[in-house]
Scaffold this motif. Structure first.
Motif, PDB file in Angstrom:
ATOM      1  N   ALA A   1     -21.150   4.957   0.028  1.00  0.00           N
ATOM      2  CA  ALA A   1     -20.351   3.411   0.924  1.00  0.00           C
ATOM      3  C   ALA A   1     -20.229   2.753  -0.816  1.00  0.00           C
ATOM      4  N   LEU A   2     -21.104   2.124  -2.090  1.00  0.00           N
ATOM      5  CA  LEU A   2     -22.153   2.007  -3.072  1.00  0.00           C
ATOM      6  C   LEU A   2     -20.647   2.535  -3.994  1.00  0.00           C
ATOM      7  N   GLU A   3     -20.314   3.201  -4.129  1.00  0.00           N
ATOM      8  CA  GLU A   3     -19.150   4.615  -4.507  1.00  0.00           C
ATOM      9  C   GLU A   3     -17.561   4.422  -4.070  1.00  0.00           C
ATOM     10  N   TRP A   4     -17.686   3.658  -2.954  1.00  0.00           N
ATOM     11  CA  TRP A   4     -16.263   3.858  -2.509  1.00  0.00           C
ATOM     12  C   TRP A   4     -15.773   2.279  -2.842  1.00  0.00           C
ATOM     13  N   CYS A   5     -17.172   1.392  -2.300  1.00  0.00           N
ATOM     14  CA  CYS A   5     -16.322  -0.466  -3.121  1.00  0.00           C
ATOM     15  C   CYS A   5     -15.975  -0.289  -4.789  1.00  0.00           C
ATOM     16  N   GLU A   6     -16.817   0.687  -5.327  1.00  0.00           N
ATOM     17  CA  GLU A   6     -17.042   0.471  -6.745  1.00  0.00           C
ATOM     18  C   GLU A   6     -15.396   0.949  -7.285  1.00  0.00           C
ATOM     19  N   GLY A   7     -14.798   2.205  -6.112  1.00  0.00           N
ATOM     20  CA  GLY A   7     -13.919   2.739  -6.548  1.00  0.00           C
ATOM     21  C   GLY A   7     -12.761   1.964  -6.412  1.00  0.00           C
ATOM     22  N   GLN A   8     -12.999   1.030  -5.167  1.00  0.00           N
ATOM     23  CA  GLN A   8     -11.936  -0.145  -4.590  1.00  0.00           C
ATOM     24  C   GLN A   8     -11.654  -0.970  -6.014  1.00  0.00           C
ATOM     25  N   LEU A   9     -13.029  -1.729  -7.215  1.00  0.00           N
ATOM     26  CA  LEU A   9     -12.930  -2.702  -7.824  1.00  0.00           C
ATOM     27  C   LEU A   9     -12.517  -1.894  -8.896  1.00  0.00           C
ATOM     28  N   ALA A  10     -12.666  -0.461  -9.052  1.00  0.00           N
ATOM     29  CA  ALA A  10     -11.513  -0.413 -10.213  1.00  0.00           C
ATOM     30  C   ALA A  10     -10.129  -0.379 -10.088  1.00  0.00           C
ATOM     31  N   ALA A  11      -9.858   0.049  -8.732  1.00  0.00           N
ATOM     32  CA  ALA A  11      -7.759   0.427  -8.851  1.00  0.00           C
ATOM     33  C   ALA A  11      -8.144  -1.511  -8.812  1.00  0.00           C
ATOM     34  N   GLY A  12      -8.782  -2.539  -8.773  1.00  0.00           N
ATOM     35  CA  GLY A  12      -8.249  -3.806  -8.499  1.00  0.00           C
ATOM     36  C   GLY A  12      -7.898  -3.961  -7.858  1.00  0.00           C
ATOM     37  N   ALA A  13      -8.592  -3.671  -6.919  1.00  0.00           N
ATOM     38  CA  ALA A  13      -8.265  -3.894  -5.181  1.00  0.00           C
ATOM     39  C   ALA A  13      -8.624  -5.472  -4.631  1.00  0.00           C
ATOM     40  N   ASP A  14      -9.455  -5.831  -5.476  1.00  0.00           N
ATOM     41  CA  ASP A  14     -10.386  -6.826  -4.958  1.00  0.00           C
ATOM     42  C   ASP A  14      -8.960  -7.922  -5.885  1.00  0.00           C
ATOM     43  N   ALA A  15      -8.493  -8.412  -6.555  1.00  0.00           N
ATOM     44  CA  ALA A  15      -6.924  -9.267  -6.145  1.00  0.00           C
ATOM     45  C   ALA A  15      -6.222  -9.751  -5.338  1.00  0.00           C
ATOM     46  N   ALA A  16      -6.008  -8.549  -4.816  1.00  0.00           N
ATOM     47  CA  ALA A  16      -4.666  -9.491  -2.957  1.00  0.00           C
ATOM     48  C   ALA A  16      -5.832  -9.494  -2.207  1.00  0.00           C
ATOM     49  N   ARG A  17      -6.573  -9.458  -2.026  1.00  0.00           N
ATOM     50  CA  ARG A  17      -8.086  -9.706  -1.537  1.00  0.00           C
ATOM     51  C   ARG A  17      -7.810 -11.706  -1.676  1.00  0.00           C
ATOM     52  N   ARG A  18      -8.373 -11.628  -2.982  1.00  0.00           N
ATOM     53  CA  ARG A  18      -8.930 -12.980  -3.567  1.00  0.00           C
ATOM     54  C   ARG A  18      -7.439 -13.966  -3.194  1.00  0.00           C
ATOM     55  N   ALA A  19      -6.347 -13.426  -3.154  1.00  0.00           N
ATOM     56  CA  ALA A  19      -5.058 -14.566  -2.778  1.00  0.00           C
ATOM     57  C   ALA A  19      -5.108 -13.861  -1.835  1.00  0.00           C
ATOM     58  N   ALA A  20      -5.178 -13.410  -0.916  1.00  0.00           N
ATOM     59  CA  ALA A  20      -5.065 -13.727   0.252  1.00  0.00           C
ATOM     60  C   ALA A  20      -5.463 -15.069   1.408  1.00  0.00           C
ATOM     61  N   ARG A  21      -7.171 -14.422   0.362  1.00  0.00           N
ATOM     62  CA  ARG A  21      -8.118 -15.438   0.785  1.00  0.00           C
ATOM     63  C   ARG A  21      -8.368 -16.887  -0.084  1.00  0.00           C
ATOM     64  N   ASP A  22      -7.412 -17.087  -0.879  1.00  0.00           N
ATOM     65  CA  ASP A  22      -7.043 -18.548  -1.537  1.00  0.00           C
ATOM     66  C   ASP A  22      -5.941 -19.470  -1.159  1.00  0.00           C
ATOM     67  N   ARG A  23      -4.403 -18.776  -0.305  1.00  0.00           N
ATOM     68  CA  ARG A  23      -3.950 -18.703   0.203  1.00  0.00           C
ATOM     69  C   ARG A  23      -4.064 -19.654   2.143  1.00  0.00           C
ATOM     70  N   PHE A  24      -5.086 -18.778   2.222  1.00  0.00           N
ATOM     71  CA  PHE A  24      -5.956 -19.115   3.484  1.00  0.00           C
ATOM     72  C   PHE A  24      -6.464 -20.428   3.240  1.00  0.00           C
ATOM     73  N   GLU A  25      -7.632 -20.814   2.193  1.00  0.00           N
ATOM     74  CA  GLU A  25      -7.986 -21.730   1.606  1.00  0.00           C
ATOM     75  C   GLU A  25      -7.025 -23.220   1.815  1.00  0.00           C
ATOM     76  N   ARG A  26      -6.211 -22.564   0.788  1.00  0.00           N
ATOM     77  CA  ARG A  26      -4.970 -24.018   0.331  1.00  0.00           C
ATOM     78  C   ARG A  26      -3.961 -24.299   2.195  1.00  0.00           C
ATOM     79  N   ALA A  27      -3.771 -23.370   2.665  1.00  0.00           N
ATOM     80  CA  ALA A  27      -3.492 -23.026   4.251  1.00  0.00           C
ATOM     81  C   ALA A  27      -4.349 -25.037   5.227  1.00  0.00           C
ATOM     82  N   LEU A  28      -5.475 -24.195   4.558  1.00  0.00           N
ATOM     83  CA  LEU A  28      -6.433 -24.839   5.142  1.00  0.00           C
ATOM     84  C   LEU A  28      -6.008 -26.108   5.373  1.00  0.00           C
ATOM     85  N   ARG A  29      -6.604 -26.880   3.982  1.00  0.00           N
ATOM     86  CA  ARG A  29      -6.998 -28.118   3.582  1.00  0.00           C
ATOM     87  C   ARG A  29      -5.499 -29.214   4.023  1.00  0.00           C
ATOM     88  N   GLU A  30      -4.548 -28.463   3.824  1.00  0.00           N
ATOM     89  CA  GLU A  30      -3.159 -28.861   4.204  1.00  0.00           C
ATOM     90  C   GLU A  30      -2.695 -28.745   5.735  1.00  0.00           C
TER      91      GLU A  30
END
Ligand code: PLP
Length: 385
Positions: free
Chosen positions: A248-277
């Motif tokens: 599991a940990l190696e799979w997650c580290e693979g996601q991080l190495a591929a930069g897959a966290d950026a899109a997830r962070r962007a989706a979360r940030d969009r949610f927070e902005r929309a929630l505040r509105e």
């Protein structure tokens, strides 16, 4: 059901499930047994030790397998208290951040009684390094414990700087990295004296975790019995669980190495902005702090009713969310994390936590927003409940 409670536990990843089933078949022996099947199981543990050590940046000899992070945390606090009293310091003090998980906070209280000092955090939930620096010039505690990422807010802590300050004063430093591992690179954590992690927070099985501790000095064990793991933790190792944890940990580290966290962070940030509105009274906890990409901790608007009703309504609408840490849900006591950040009891009692995982679709955040808006309109009308 959309599962948004990964900080409580993260469902088993396919890679971990496959590794777990395979290891259960492949390694039937006890790693301590003298025959070839025993040696094969010990070999699997050794390989996992090497993989984890490479990810953390430490020696494989530093790795001790545990039954999860709570056990790892208790081991560290027990070790520090025993080492201090054995060295003649019966009044030894431990410093733990005010936002530690109960696995650290309560075991500190248990092993150090009233000799526990809380390191304050600022309004964003970040530990006060100035306090640590100042106090280290005056006195040396038996241990400093600061987590890597907070389980309720996702706020990241300056653990590396805190470790440097402690190292300069020759004070052992413990980092509970349970929420960090698998979500951010583990690299560098192995430099801390003690590190705790837990498989089920990053898609491995429940009931297995690890402790990084210095191999060169003795560890006072918490669990007594056989001589497994060089006497540092008795009990037959959970071989399949350990193998699956590393998958599991190696799979997650693979996601991080591929930069897959950026899109997830962007989706979360969009949610927070929309929630505040959509809900102008909603306030994101730790909004200005660096945070885990998967976590949203929000104080719901004033008129919006109590958090338990939100959780029940969201559950009915098909969303599994939480009020804060899993360990405090069900109790109405205000969160010690949010109160340490300066929130009043009333505000803290309106806090909800949404936490996604690597496999949570981005669309889940939009669906959640719609459900929140829909439910708010029913909560505002007493007859509609
Ligand atoms: N530390 C932190 C920061 C956590 O979030 C948790 C679980 O919620 C623990 C420790 C305890 O982990 P485990 O369930 O593996 O005992």
């Amino acid at each position: 059901m959309l599962y948004l409670d990964h900080n409580a536990t993260s469902p088993l990843l396919p890679a971990a499930r496959a590794a777990w089933l395979e290891a259960g078949e492949d390694f039937p022996g006890n790693p301590s047994s003298p025959h070839r099947l025993g040696a094969r199981a010990e070999g699997a543990l050794e390989q996992a030790r090497q993989k984890l050590a490479a990810l953390l940046g430490c020696s494989p000899l530093d790795v001790v397998w545990t039954g999860g992070a709570t056990e790892a945390c208790n081991t560290v606090l027990h070790h520090a208290a025993t080492a201090a009293s054995g060295g003649g310091d019966s009044a030894a003090v431990v410093w733990v951040s005010a936002i530690e998980h109960p696995a650290v906070r309560e075991s500190a209280r248990h092993f150090f009684r009233d000799h526990v000092r809380l390191i304050p955090v600022d309004a964003q939930g970040i530990v006060d390094l100035g306090w640590l620096k100042d106090n280290l010039t005056r006195t040396r505690p038996a241990l400093v414990a600061i987590m890597a990422a907070n389980n309720e807010t996702g706020v990241l802590q300056p653990w590396s700087k805190a470790h440097d300050l402690c190292a300069a004063s020759d004070v052992p430093f413990f980092c509970d990295a349970t929420q960090w591992c698998g979500r951010l690179p583990a690299s560098g954590l192995g430099g801390c004296d003690f590190v705790a992690g837990s498989a089920h927070k990053f898609g491995g099985p429940r009931g297995v975790g690890f402790l990084r501790c210095p191999a060169g000095s003795p560890l006072h064990p918490l669990v007594h019995g056989g001589k497994q793991q060089d006497g540092r933790r008795a009990g037959t190792e959970n071989v399949a669980g350990v193998v699956a944890m590393l998958a599991a940990l190696e799979w997650c580290e693979g996601q991080l190495a591929a930069g897959a966290d950026a899109a997830r962070r962007a989706a979360r940030d969009r949610f927070e902005r929309a929630l505040r509105e959509a809900m102008p009274g909603a306030a994101i906890n730790g909004a200005a702090a660096p945070r885990l990409w998967n976590t949203v901790s929000v104080v719901m608007p004033d008129a919006a009713d109590c958090r338990q009703r939100w959780v029940v309504k969201l559950d009915k609408a098909g969303f599994a969310v939480s009020t804060g840490s899993a360990c405090s849900s069900g109790s109405e006591a205000p969160s010690h994390v949010l109160t340490a950040m300066g929130l009043g009891a009333a505000e803290a009692s309106r806090a909800l936590r949404f936490s996604g995982g690597w496999l949570t679709p981005d669309s889940a955040w939009g669906d959640l927003l719609q459900a929140l808006v829909r439910i708010q309109s029913t909560l505002a009308t007493p007859d509609a409940t």
